[in-house]
Scaffold this motif. Structure first.
Motif, PDB file in Angstrom:
ATOM      1  N   GLU A 333       0.829  -1.209   0.000  1.00  9.66           N
ATOM      2  CA  GLU A 333       0.000   0.000   0.000  1.00  9.66           C
ATOM      3  C   GLU A 333       0.864   1.260   0.000  1.00  9.66           C
ATOM      4  O   GLU A 333       0.562   2.239  -0.694  1.00  9.66           O
ATOM      5  N   ALA A 334       1.966   1.244   0.768  1.00  2.00           N
ATOM      6  CA  ALA A 334       2.839   2.420   0.832  1.00  2.00           C
ATOM      7  C   ALA A 334       3.469   2.712  -0.525  1.00  2.00           C
ATOM      8  O   ALA A 334       3.686   3.878  -0.882  1.00  2.00           O
ATOM      9  N   LEU A 335       3.753   1.645  -1.294  1.00  2.00           N
ATOM     10  CA  LEU A 335       4.355   1.818  -2.620  1.00  2.00           C
ATOM     11  C   LEU A 335       3.306   2.107  -3.693  1.00  2.00           C
ATOM     12  O   LEU A 335       3.665   2.410  -4.842  1.00  2.00           O
ATOM     13  N   GLY A 336       2.040   1.986  -3.328  1.00  3.58           N
ATOM     14  CA  GLY A 336       0.990   2.202  -4.308  1.00  3.58           C
ATOM     15  C   GLY A 336       0.992   1.147  -5.409  1.00  3.58           C
ATOM     16  O   GLY A 336       0.716   1.457  -6.576  1.00  3.58           O
ATOM     17  N   LEU A 337       1.280  -0.082  -5.042  1.00  2.00           N
ATOM     18  CA  LEU A 337       1.368  -1.144  -6.047  1.00  2.00           C
ATOM     19  C   LEU A 337      -0.013  -1.523  -6.557  1.00  2.00           C
ATOM     20  O   LEU A 337      -0.971  -1.657  -5.792  1.00  2.00           O
ATOM     21  N   ALA A 338      -0.081  -1.727  -7.858  1.00  2.98           N
ATOM     22  CA  ALA A 338      -1.299  -2.168  -8.527  1.00  2.98           C
ATOM     23  C   ALA A 338      -0.889  -2.796  -9.846  1.00  2.98           C
ATOM     24  O   ALA A 338       0.208  -2.534 -10.362  1.00  2.98           O
ATOM     25  N   PRO A 339      -1.735  -3.650 -10.421  1.00  2.00           N
ATOM     26  CA  PRO A 339      -1.386  -4.232 -11.717  1.00  2.00           C
ATOM     27  C   PRO A 339      -1.027  -3.155 -12.728  1.00  2.00           C
ATOM     28  O   PRO A 339      -1.712  -2.142 -12.870  1.00  2.00           O
ATOM     29  N   GLY A 340       0.089  -3.367 -13.413  1.00  5.87           N
ATOM     30  CA  GLY A 340       0.575  -2.423 -14.406  1.00  5.87           C
ATOM     31  C   GLY A 340       1.617  -1.457 -13.890  1.00  5.87           C
ATOM     32  O   GLY A 340       2.275  -0.771 -14.691  1.00  5.87           O
ATOM     33  N   ALA A 341       1.788  -1.353 -12.577  1.00  7.66           N
ATOM     34  CA  ALA A 341       2.746  -0.405 -12.009  1.00  7.66           C
ATOM     35  C   ALA A 341       4.169  -0.802 -12.370  1.00  7.66           C
ATOM     36  O   ALA A 341       4.539  -1.981 -12.323  1.00  7.66           O
ATOM     37  N   ALA A 342       4.975   0.190 -12.742  1.00  4.29           N
ATOM     38  CA  ALA A 342       6.384  -0.047 -13.044  1.00  4.29           C
ATOM     39  C   ALA A 342       7.154  -0.200 -11.729  1.00  4.29           C
ATOM     40  O   ALA A 342       7.028   0.643 -10.830  1.00  4.29           O
ATOM     41  N   VAL A 343       7.927  -1.266 -11.625  1.00  4.99           N
ATOM     42  CA  VAL A 343       8.681  -1.538 -10.398  1.00  4.99           C
ATOM     43  C   VAL A 343      10.042  -2.132 -10.764  1.00  4.99           C
ATOM     44  O   VAL A 343      10.332  -2.432 -11.934  1.00  4.99           O
ATOM     45  N   HIS A 344      10.869  -2.319  -9.749  1.00  7.79           N
ATOM     46  CA  HIS A 344      12.133  -3.033  -9.886  1.00  7.79           C
ATOM     47  C   HIS A 344      12.175  -4.145  -8.840  1.00  7.79           C
ATOM     48  O   HIS A 344      11.852  -3.913  -7.663  1.00  7.79           O
ATOM     49  N   ALA A 345      12.536  -5.328  -9.268  1.00 11.11           N
ATOM     50  CA  ALA A 345      12.699  -6.467  -8.362  1.00 11.11           C
ATOM     51  C   ALA A 345      14.187  -6.589  -8.039  1.00 11.11           C
ATOM     52  O   ALA A 345      15.020  -6.684  -8.945  1.00 11.11           O
ATOM     53  N   VAL A 346      14.508  -6.573  -6.758  1.00 17.58           N
ATOM     54  CA  VAL A 346      15.895  -6.608  -6.307  1.00 17.58           C
ATOM     55  C   VAL A 346      16.166  -7.956  -5.647  1.00 17.58           C
ATOM     56  O   VAL A 346      15.442  -8.361  -4.731  1.00 17.58           O
ATOM     57  N   VAL A 347      17.209  -8.649  -6.127  1.00 18.70           N
ATOM     58  CA  VAL A 347      17.547  -9.979  -5.613  1.00 18.70           C
ATOM     59  C   VAL A 347      19.010  -9.982  -5.181  1.00 18.70           C
ATOM     60  O   VAL A 347      19.903  -9.680  -5.988  1.00 18.70           O
ATOM     61  N   LYS A 348      19.273 -10.321  -3.932  1.00 20.50           N
ATOM     62  CA  LYS A 348      20.655 -10.406  -3.468  1.00 20.50           C
ATOM     63  C   LYS A 348      21.369 -11.551  -4.184  1.00 20.50           C
ATOM     64  O   LYS A 348      20.814 -12.642  -4.357  1.00 20.50           O
ATOM     65  N   THR A 349      22.611 -11.314  -4.575  1.00 17.30           N
ATOM     66  CA  THR A 349      23.383 -12.313  -5.304  1.00 17.30           C
ATOM     67  C   THR A 349      23.535 -13.597  -4.509  1.00 17.30           C
ATOM     68  O   THR A 349      23.418 -14.699  -5.056  1.00 17.30           O
ATOM     69  N   VAL A 350      23.785 -13.489  -3.219  1.00 18.81           N
ATOM     70  CA  VAL A 350      24.071 -14.677  -2.408  1.00 18.81           C
ATOM     71  C   VAL A 350      22.815 -15.364  -1.902  1.00 18.81           C
ATOM     72  O   VAL A 350      22.896 -16.369  -1.204  1.00 18.81           O
ATOM     73  N   SER A 351      21.627 -14.832  -2.220  1.00 18.38           N
ATOM     74  CA  SER A 351      20.395 -15.422  -1.697  1.00 18.38           C
ATOM     75  C   SER A 351      19.953 -16.651  -2.477  1.00 18.38           C
ATOM     76  O   SER A 351      19.118 -17.421  -1.994  1.00 18.38           O
ATOM     77  N   VAL A 352      20.472 -16.865  -3.686  1.00 18.09           N
ATOM     78  CA  VAL A 352      20.093 -18.029  -4.480  1.00 18.09           C
ATOM     79  C   VAL A 352      20.957 -19.203  -4.047  1.00 18.09           C
ATOM     80  O   VAL A 352      22.174 -19.221  -4.271  1.00 18.09           O
ATOM     81  N   ALA A 353      20.341 -20.197  -3.411  1.00 15.95           N
ATOM     82  CA  ALA A 353      21.071 -21.339  -2.872  1.00 15.95           C
ATOM     83  C   ALA A 353      21.504 -22.275  -3.991  1.00 15.95           C
ATOM     84  O   ALA A 353      20.837 -22.376  -5.037  1.00 15.95           O
ATOM     85  N   PRO A 354      22.631 -22.978  -3.810  1.00 15.42           N
ATOM     86  CA  PRO A 354      23.069 -23.960  -4.824  1.00 15.42           C
ATOM     87  C   PRO A 354      21.991 -24.988  -5.143  1.00 15.42           C
ATOM     88  O   PRO A 354      21.878 -25.455  -6.288  1.00 15.42           O
ATOM     89  N   SER A 355      21.180 -25.359  -4.136  1.00 15.11           N
ATOM     90  CA  SER A 355      20.131 -26.357  -4.367  1.00 15.11           C
ATOM     91  C   SER A 355      19.031 -25.835  -5.273  1.00 15.11           C
ATOM     92  O   SER A 355      18.212 -26.614  -5.778  1.00 15.11           O
TER      93      SER A 355
END
Length: 368
Positions: A333-355
């Motif tokens: 709600e604070a970001l005002g997210l709704a379908p169609g909203a432009a956003v960026h998805a941020v993923v930490k490099t080390v968060s993807v496990a080898p498994s």
């Protein structure tokens, strides 16, 4: 195309499921008690359902309306159990030979030498099961099933009894089976990581019902289909290894978007599939600056799915593919997210496990 439709009532639980399993690995995915093993046992003939039809073209295993109920020994199935169930008094070679005894004389047979090489069990042939690790037993059990010339392989949570190290050992062999063996596999799992690495097709189950089915990336990326619950939500991406950097990172190309992971073992040009857990994704309206995270994917909100608690699942379409983010309703709600909203998805490099990283069935392409 294996077609399965079964209905069976137990005390306090009713299974009513229909789905199609195309070539490759079809994973029955859901929490304990969702009906996965019951379906596999119905396909194997170990359970005769109240109603149902199980067939692939002219190969009919069950048709209760027409009174067709093939007994288990006539179904031409290879069954891989959790424990392997090898004969302890026989060597590995003799266990493999036992499987081959059940192959019909006129059936196309797998070459024993090829299967031994495929599963890496050549050095184990003279050993007995008591001298094998859990992962080695699992590989031998797979070989025994393949050498019986089955029309279909059933694998009922074959890695559930293994520790993480043994799972990491055996998963690449299941990937090779998916890509190199013509026999379709019906695979039971409640592990999101296993599903993301192995599945060609996913059949999601909840309380005895099919809640979603289709290609793995589509089902795992659907915020309305969360077979293992919101905590295990995560999307499946396919990427190509571009180069390995001297600082220990591997650069990937995912639909034209760069991704960085801790060094992977695959060579440049190899195609990978990787699971991005929803709880490891941060959502930003603008492109963030001054962050340590290297993976920033621009995209648009496709759907927001509220949960039963304070959280929501946000589905974001990016050039790399569909990404899911698990955030609080307050943040959405604070970001005002709704379908169609432009956003960026941020993923930490080390968060993807080898498994969560495995070989893709897609063909490798040359690195640039």
């Amino acid at each position: 195309m294996l077609q399965v439709s079964v209905r069976h009532a137990f005390e306090g639980f009713t299974l009513d499921a229909s789905f199609e399993a195309p070539p490759g690995v079809t994973v029955l995915f859901g929490r304990s008690g969702s009906g996965k093993t019951t379906i596999v046992n119905a396909v194997a003939g170990l359970l005769m359902p109240d109603e149902g039809r199980i067939a692939a073209g002219d190969w009919v295993l069950l048709d209760t309306a027409k009174g067709v109920r093939l007994p288990p020994h006539r179904r031409r199935l290879g069954y891989i159990f959790q424990e392997g169930r090898l004969f302890p008094h026989l060597t590995v070679a003799q266990n493999l030979a036992y499987g081959a005894r059940f192959a019909p004389k006129d059936a196309p047979r797998e070459d024993r030498g090829r299967i031994v090489d495929l599963l890496g069990i050549g050095a184990l042939l003279d050993r007995r099961p008591g001298a094998l690790s859990g992962g080695e037993k699992a590989r031998v059990a797979i070989g025994r099933a393949l050498l019986s010339a089955p029309k279909l392989i059933l694998a009922d949570e074959p890695l559930a009894s293994l520790d993480e190290a043994r799972k990491a050992e055996i998963l690449p062999y299941f990937e090779r089976l998916r890509d190199e063996v013509a026999v379709p596999i019906l695979y039971v799992s409640h592990s999101a990581s296993e599903v993301a690495r192995l599945a060609t097709t996913v059949v999601a189950l909840e309380a005895g019902r099919v809640t979603g089915q289709g290609p793995a990336a589509e089902v795992l990326g659907d915020p309305g289909v969360l077979p293992a619950g919101a905590r295990e939500a995560g999307a499946l991406l396919t990427a190509r290894v571009v180069r390995h950097h001297e600082d220990g990172l591997t650069e990937l190309d995912a639909g034209g978007a760069p991704l960085f992971l801790p060094r992977v073992g695959q060579a440049p040009g190899a195609s990978l599939r990787l699971r991005i857990a929803a709880h490891d994704v941060i959502v930003s309206r603008g492109r963030p600056e001054g962050l340590s995270a290297l993976n920033i994917l621009a995209g648009h909100v496709q759907e927001i799915r509220p949960g039963g608690g304070p959280g929501v699942i946000v589905a974001i379409d990016t050039p790399a593919g569909r990404v899911l983010a698990r955030i609080t309703r307050r943040s959405a709600e604070a970001l005002g997210l709704a379908p169609g909203a432009a956003v960026h998805a941020v993923v930490k490099t080390v968060s993807v496990a080898p498994s969560d990283i495995g070989a893709s069935a897609a063909a490798s392409v040359p690195a640039e």
